[in-house]
Design a protein around this motif. Structure first.
Motif, PDB file in Angstrom:
ATOM      1  N   ILE A  24      23.532  17.170  18.296  1.00 37.96           N
ATOM      2  CA  ILE A  24      22.551  16.774  19.325  1.00 37.96           C
ATOM      3  C   ILE A  24      22.268  17.962  20.254  1.00 37.96           C
ATOM      4  CG2 ILE A  24      22.164  15.217  21.274  1.00 37.96           C
ATOM      5  CD1 ILE A  24      22.565  13.250  19.181  1.00 37.96           C
ATOM      6  N   LEU A  25      23.322  18.654  20.669  1.00 34.52           N
ATOM      7  CA  LEU A  25      23.147  19.831  21.528  1.00 34.52           C
ATOM      8  C   LEU A  25      22.315  20.910  20.834  1.00 34.52           C
ATOM      9  CD1 LEU A  25      26.672  20.274  23.132  1.00 34.52           C
ATOM     10  CD2 LEU A  25      24.526  20.002  24.362  1.00 34.52           C
ATOM     11  N   LYS A  26      22.578  21.137  19.568  1.00 36.16           N
ATOM     12  CA  LYS A  26      21.837  22.156  18.814  1.00 36.16           C
ATOM     13  C   LYS A  26      20.356  21.791  18.713  1.00 36.16           C
ATOM     14  CE  LYS A  26      25.846  23.512  16.078  1.00 36.16           C
ATOM     15  NZ  LYS A  26      25.998  24.910  16.386  1.00 36.16           N
ATOM     16  N   ILE A  27      20.064  20.546  18.440  1.00 40.94           N
ATOM     17  CA  ILE A  27      18.667  20.102  18.355  1.00 40.94           C
ATOM     18  C   ILE A  27      17.984  20.261  19.708  1.00 40.94           C
ATOM     19  CG2 ILE A  27      17.172  18.080  18.027  1.00 40.94           C
ATOM     20  CD1 ILE A  27      19.242  17.163  15.876  1.00 40.94           C
ATOM     21  N   TYR A  28      18.648  19.825  20.751  1.00 40.69           N
ATOM     22  CA  TYR A  28      18.093  19.937  22.099  1.00 40.69           C
ATOM     23  C   TYR A  28      17.829  21.396  22.465  1.00 40.69           C
ATOM     24  CZ  TYR A  28      17.897  20.080  27.166  1.00 40.69           C
ATOM     25  OH  TYR A  28      17.519  20.347  28.456  1.00 40.69           O
ATOM     26  N   LEU A  29      18.792  22.261  22.222  1.00 38.64           N
ATOM     27  CA  LEU A  29      18.638  23.668  22.579  1.00 38.64           C
ATOM     28  C   LEU A  29      17.554  24.356  21.745  1.00 38.64           C
ATOM     29  CD1 LEU A  29      22.337  24.628  23.214  1.00 38.64           C
ATOM     30  CD2 LEU A  29      20.504  24.465  24.906  1.00 38.64           C
ATOM     31  N   THR A  30      17.424  23.985  20.499  1.00 41.07           N
ATOM     32  CA  THR A  30      16.343  24.543  19.686  1.00 41.07           C
ATOM     33  C   THR A  30      15.001  24.169  20.286  1.00 41.07           C
ATOM     34  OG1 THR A  30      17.683  24.434  17.695  1.00 41.07           O
ATOM     35  CG2 THR A  30      15.307  24.601  17.386  1.00 41.07           C
ATOM     36  N   PHE A  31      14.861  22.919  20.673  1.00 51.82           N
ATOM     37  CA  PHE A  31      13.624  22.465  21.306  1.00 51.82           C
ATOM     38  C   PHE A  31      13.376  23.229  22.600  1.00 51.82           C
ATOM     39  CE2 PHE A  31      11.455  19.543  24.245  1.00 51.82           C
ATOM     40  CZ  PHE A  31      10.255  19.411  23.564  1.00 51.82           C
ATOM     41  N   GLU A  32      14.397  23.351  23.429  1.00 55.82           N
ATOM     42  CA  GLU A  32      14.252  24.034  24.716  1.00 55.82           C
ATOM     43  C   GLU A  32      13.937  25.520  24.549  1.00 55.82           C
ATOM     44  OE1 GLU A  32      14.179  22.912  27.990  1.00 55.82           O
ATOM     45  OE2 GLU A  32      13.923  21.027  26.911  1.00 55.82           O
ATOM     46  N   PHE A  33      14.661  26.203  23.681  1.00 53.84           N
ATOM     47  CA  PHE A  33      14.414  27.630  23.478  1.00 53.84           C
ATOM     48  C   PHE A  33      13.017  27.862  22.905  1.00 53.84           C
ATOM     49  CE2 PHE A  33      18.988  28.421  23.830  1.00 53.84           C
ATOM     50  CZ  PHE A  33      18.984  29.641  24.488  1.00 53.84           C
ATOM     51  N   SER A  34      12.635  27.076  21.918  1.00 51.57           N
ATOM     52  CA  SER A  34      11.324  27.297  21.289  1.00 51.57           C
ATOM     53  C   SER A  34      10.185  26.981  22.247  1.00 51.57           C
ATOM     54  CB  SER A  34      11.197  26.465  20.013  1.00 51.57           C
ATOM     55  OG  SER A  34      11.203  25.091  20.313  1.00 51.57           O
ATOM     56  N   PHE A  39       9.284  34.666  23.623  1.00 49.54           N
ATOM     57  CA  PHE A  39       9.376  35.543  22.462  1.00 49.54           C
ATOM     58  C   PHE A  39      10.182  34.914  21.327  1.00 49.54           C
ATOM     59  CE2 PHE A  39       9.132  38.191  26.300  1.00 49.54           C
ATOM     60  CZ  PHE A  39       7.872  38.731  26.073  1.00 49.54           C
ATOM     61  N   TYR A  40      10.273  33.607  21.332  1.00 50.58           N
ATOM     62  CA  TYR A  40      11.090  32.912  20.339  1.00 50.58           C
ATOM     63  C   TYR A  40      10.531  33.092  18.931  1.00 50.58           C
ATOM     64  CZ  TYR A  40      14.019  29.205  18.412  1.00 50.58           C
ATOM     65  OH  TYR A  40      14.936  28.498  17.690  1.00 50.58           O
ATOM     66  N   PHE A  41       9.228  32.904  18.775  1.00 51.51           N
ATOM     67  CA  PHE A  41       8.616  32.994  17.451  1.00 51.51           C
ATOM     68  C   PHE A  41       8.152  34.405  17.113  1.00 51.51           C
ATOM     69  CE2 PHE A  41       8.115  28.496  18.567  1.00 51.51           C
ATOM     70  CZ  PHE A  41       8.760  27.945  17.485  1.00 51.51           C
ATOM     71  N   LYS A  42       7.983  35.250  18.109  1.00 51.94           N
ATOM     72  CA  LYS A  42       7.610  36.650  17.905  1.00 51.94           C
ATOM     73  C   LYS A  42       8.513  37.497  18.790  1.00 51.94           C
ATOM     74  CE  LYS A  42       2.957  35.640  16.650  1.00 51.94           C
ATOM     75  NZ  LYS A  42       2.306  36.175  15.582  1.00 51.94           N
ATOM     76  N   PRO A  43       9.686  37.858  18.273  1.00 46.84           N
ATOM     77  CA  PRO A  43      10.650  38.581  19.108  1.00 46.84           C
ATOM     78  C   PRO A  43      10.126  39.941  19.543  1.00 46.84           C
ATOM     79  CG  PRO A  43      11.517  38.174  16.904  1.00 46.84           C
ATOM     80  CD  PRO A  43      10.165  37.591  16.952  1.00 46.84           C
ATOM     81  N   LEU A  44      10.620  40.392  20.665  1.00 48.84           N
ATOM     82  CA  LEU A  44      10.226  41.685  21.199  1.00 48.84           C
ATOM     83  C   LEU A  44      10.603  42.807  20.246  1.00 48.84           C
ATOM     84  CD1 LEU A  44      11.369  41.307  24.902  1.00 48.84           C
ATOM     85  CD2 LEU A  44       9.031  41.444  24.084  1.00 48.84           C
ATOM     86  N   PHE A  45       9.712  43.774  20.116  1.00 48.04           N
ATOM     87  CA  PHE A  45       9.986  44.942  19.290  1.00 48.04           C
ATOM     88  C   PHE A  45      11.206  45.674  19.841  1.00 48.04           C
ATOM     89  CE2 PHE A  45       9.553  49.461  18.365  1.00 48.04           C
ATOM     90  CZ  PHE A  45       9.495  49.408  16.984  1.00 48.04           C
ATOM     91  N   GLY A  46      12.060  46.120  18.942  1.00 53.31           N
ATOM     92  CA  GLY A  46      13.234  46.869  19.353  1.00 53.31           C
ATOM     93  C   GLY A  46      14.488  46.030  19.515  1.00 53.31           C
ATOM     94  N   THR A  47      14.341  44.710  19.462  1.00 48.60           N
ATOM     95  CA  THR A  47      15.524  43.856  19.552  1.00 48.60           C
ATOM     96  C   THR A  47      16.157  43.740  18.169  1.00 48.60           C
ATOM     97  OG1 THR A  47      14.270  41.833  19.152  1.00 48.60           O
ATOM     98  CG2 THR A  47      14.548  42.519  21.462  1.00 48.60           C
ATOM     99  N   ASP A  48      17.416  43.388  18.139  1.00 45.78           N
ATOM    100  CA  ASP A  48      18.081  43.202  16.846  1.00 45.78           C
ATOM    101  C   ASP A  48      17.367  42.142  16.017  1.00 45.78           C
ATOM    102  OD1 ASP A  48      19.939  45.107  17.526  1.00 45.78           O
ATOM    103  OD2 ASP A  48      21.598  43.712  17.788  1.00 45.78           O
ATOM    104  N   MET A  49      16.960  41.063  16.665  1.00 40.22           N
ATOM    105  CA  MET A  49      16.287  39.981  15.948  1.00 40.22           C
ATOM    106  C   MET A  49      15.016  40.489  15.279  1.00 40.22           C
ATOM    107  SD  MET A  49      15.170  36.310  17.483  1.00 40.22           S
ATOM    108  CE  MET A  49      14.180  35.147  16.587  1.00 40.22           C
ATOM    109  N   SER A  50      14.218  41.268  15.990  1.00 38.87           N
ATOM    110  CA  SER A  50      12.975  41.770  15.386  1.00 38.87           C
ATOM    111  C   SER A  50      13.279  42.735  14.245  1.00 38.87           C
ATOM    112  CB  SER A  50      12.080  42.426  16.438  1.00 38.87           C
ATOM    113  OG  SER A  50      12.624  43.648  16.886  1.00 38.87           O
ATOM    114  N   ALA A  51      14.329  43.534  14.388  1.00 39.91           N
ATOM    115  CA  ALA A  51      14.693  44.468  13.315  1.00 39.91           C
ATOM    116  C   ALA A  51      15.155  43.714  12.068  1.00 39.91           C
ATOM    117  CB  ALA A  51      15.775  45.418  13.802  1.00 39.91           C
ATOM    118  N   TYR A  52      15.946  42.668  12.239  1.00 34.35           N
ATOM    119  CA  TYR A  52      16.400  41.872  11.098  1.00 34.35           C
ATOM    120  C   TYR A  52      15.212  41.211  10.410  1.00 34.35           C
ATOM    121  CZ  TYR A  52      21.233  42.190  12.829  1.00 34.35           C
ATOM    122  OH  TYR A  52      22.461  42.632  13.240  1.00 34.35           O
TER     123      TYR A  52
END
Length: 183
Positions: A24-34, A39-52
């Motif tokens: 339940i916490l994971k679902i809630y947090l996914t909703f909140e973060f998104s 930058f959830y769906f388009k991460p900032l350039f230079g971050t680890d997430m964008s590089a991956y």
């Protein structure tokens, strides 16, 4: 005695309830973060997430790295497989990471139960569910969730085997090899 009352003292039942709370916490947090993180769906350039994500995308279109790995190769290959089957869905990738996060919680519970007892296992699981960093790394497609899962899987496997025959040695080596390529 009613069946519900007889189930309550069962540590596995308590663990299932705690893991359900974590879902339940994971679902809630996914909703909140998104919804709230720009930058959830388009991460900032230079971050680890964008590089991956970039490296995973390059693998999907067939551009393999010609220079030495900047990171260990497992994670962006892992993301490439997820992206390939989900049409580059960030949410699908987060869900897969959350499933690994749930696997981590199960490993924490089972390993604590094997090494100590069910009371320690419940306390360990409860504390792991409260640990905010688990949720953070799952949301931002960072390597830590995958690394933690495979490390605990390797430790659990080593702790669980009674004899060390050829098949178990191969499986232990495979799990160790995966762990090395993750981090």
């Amino acid at each position: 005695k009613s069946k519900i009352i007889s189930l309550l003292p069962n540590p596995d039942f308590i663990a299932i309830i705690l893991i359900f709370i974590a879902v339940i916490l994971k679902i809630y947090l996914t909703f909140e973060f998104s919804r709230n993180y720009p930058f959830y769906f388009k991460p900032l350039f230079g971050t680890d997430m964008s590089a991956y994500i970039k490296e995973a995308g390059q693998l999907i279109i067939g551009n393999f790295q010609s220079k030495p790995f900047y990171w260990n190769p497992f994670y962006y290959n892992f993301l490439a497989v997820i992206f390939y089957f989900t049409d580059f869905s960030i949410i699908a990738s987060v869900v897969v990471q959350q499933l690994l996060g749930l696997g981590t919680l199960v490993m924490i519970y089972k390993l604590s139960e094997k090494m100590f007892n069910s009371r320690v296992a419940i306390i360990s699981l409860f504390l792991a569910i409260l640990y905010k960093q688990f949720y953070f790394y799952e949301q931002f497609l960072l390597i830590e969730t995958t690394q933690t899962f495979f490390l605990l899987l390797f430790i659990y496997y080593l702790y669980s085997i009674n004899t060390f025959d050829r098949i178990e040695a191969i499986l232990a080596g495979t799990l160790f090899g995966i762990q090395i390529t993750v981090r």
